[in-house]
Enzyme design. Sequence first.
Site, PDB file in Angstrom:
ATOM      1  N   PRO A  58      26.809  45.099  77.834  1.00  0.00           N
ATOM      2  CA  PRO A  58      26.546  45.463  76.443  1.00  0.00           C
ATOM      3  C   PRO A  58      25.506  44.558  75.806  1.00  0.00           C
ATOM      4  CG  PRO A  58      28.896  45.436  76.875  1.00  0.00           C
ATOM      5  CD  PRO A  58      28.227  44.840  78.079  1.00  0.00           C
ATOM      6  N   CYS A  59      24.812  45.110  74.821  1.00  0.00           N
ATOM      7  CA  CYS A  59      23.664  44.384  74.276  1.00  0.00           C
ATOM      8  C   CYS A  59      23.796  44.071  72.802  1.00  0.00           C
ATOM      9  CB  CYS A  59      22.399  45.205  74.500  1.00  0.00           C
ATOM     10  SG  CYS A  59      22.504  46.855  73.762  1.00  0.00           S
ATOM     11  N   GLN A  60      24.910  44.369  72.174  1.00  0.00           N
ATOM     12  CA  GLN A  60      24.968  44.208  70.719  1.00  0.00           C
ATOM     13  C   GLN A  60      25.140  42.768  70.265  1.00  0.00           C
ATOM     14  OE1 GLN A  60      27.102  45.861  72.685  1.00  0.00           O
ATOM     15  NE2 GLN A  60      29.100  46.187  71.756  1.00  0.00           N
ATOM     16  N   ASN A  81      19.745  46.637  80.928  1.00  0.00           N
ATOM     17  CA  ASN A  81      19.924  46.414  79.501  1.00  0.00           C
ATOM     18  C   ASN A  81      18.796  47.099  78.742  1.00  0.00           C
ATOM     19  OD1 ASN A  81      20.515  45.075  76.876  1.00  0.00           O
ATOM     20  ND2 ASN A  81      21.760  43.707  78.140  1.00  0.00           N
ATOM     21  N   TYR A 134      24.241  38.677  71.255  1.00  0.00           N
ATOM     22  CA  TYR A 134      23.547  37.786  72.160  1.00  0.00           C
ATOM     23  C   TYR A 134      24.042  36.358  72.012  1.00  0.00           C
ATOM     24  CZ  TYR A 134      20.479  41.524  73.512  1.00  0.00           C
ATOM     25  OH  TYR A 134      19.991  42.687  74.022  1.00  0.00           O
TER      26      TYR A 134
END
Length: 410
Positions: free
Chosen positions: A82-84, A127, A86
């Site tokens: 997941p990329c939401q 991603n 960091y």
Amino acid sequence: MKGKRLNVLELFAGVGGFRLGLESSGNFQVIWSNQWEPSTKAQHASSVYESRFGAKNHYNVNIEEVPISNIPDHDLLVGGFPCQDYSVATSLHNAKGLQGKKGVLWWSIHNILKHKKKKPHYLFLENVDRLLKSPVKQRGRDFAIMLKSLDDLGYAMEWRVINAADYGMPQRRKRIFLMGYHRSTALYHSLEKTPQKDWMLTDGVLANAFPIESTTAPTASLKLEGNLVDISQGFNLGKSLSPFLNTGTLINGKVFTLKTMPAYTGPKMVLGDILQNGEVDRNFLIPKEDLPKWEYLKGAKKEGRKAKNGFSYQYSEGSMTFPDDINAASRTIITGEGGKSPSRFKHVVQSPAGLRRLTPVELERLNMFPDNHTKKTGVSDAKRAFLMGNALVVGIVEKIGASLYAKINS
């Protein structure tokens, strides 16, 4: 290892796009998988995954809570993490050193790689391409942290931003794909010995899967110096651009990166190729009374608006093709694709019966999944659309998997 089927660990599995792409060749077998959506009670993606591949060795739990000893040894670790959220550095005194807002995401993968005694030989990760330039105030910091942490764990890496439509697939979907090779492998030493520009343009796994025509910039290189916290706090401060271009390698702490262009002359699929006009339920037709709203949302705008704090401003945006052009690759599927409500971003096509939205099967086809892969009791059409908005293009995984296997066995 040569000639043998590779055992795969699939993390953040979604509805199984990595598994479909890899296992189709017979050269890979997923032996353990995990899918957990922390923000919802209903675990639709995991439920679909189990219905297609079985529940054996599939775990619908927070990966952070799984003991490393419960995760089997494997040759290849894959994941569209997941990329939401960091990473942010805390301090050197913090036991974890670095942590994400949810504590999962990238650091779940890192934790497995760090603590497995027998580390996987290969990594295959995916991603969104903004990973290369996030966050805004420190362009490229997140990617630099990833690369540095993988370098510390003994991996050489290569990456490429790939738009599926550039290679004949039916959807314009741009994602970054990363391949990793542990220093115990022949591939690591091959990358180490090969001029990096040659690896990126012709010799690497990604170059063989998706050929490159030319480069529009000279190779740039940088050294990732300091520890993870140093990079998190100081990488690229005050710079407006990320140093990471759309193609690159990492070996022994040194990054090489250049801008490349795709080279593809084969057949190209378009949106019209995947439509099922003769089989579409009338529920997908746009009611005439809703058409003005659709036209407004899709059209150009220049109008005054007021923010919640009372600030007035001028808002403008261009028009979108309406209905969508069926003679070109489709726009990117997003998670909000489903449902009847008018939207600027949902796809609309002209059919014999009138303007209509795309069906779940058509969305599956745009990601090159089998028809009705996500069809399951309790999973609505809108949720099926959401699942495809989060999925990857299976055809890309197939080609990269085939290239990796060929390179291992060359």
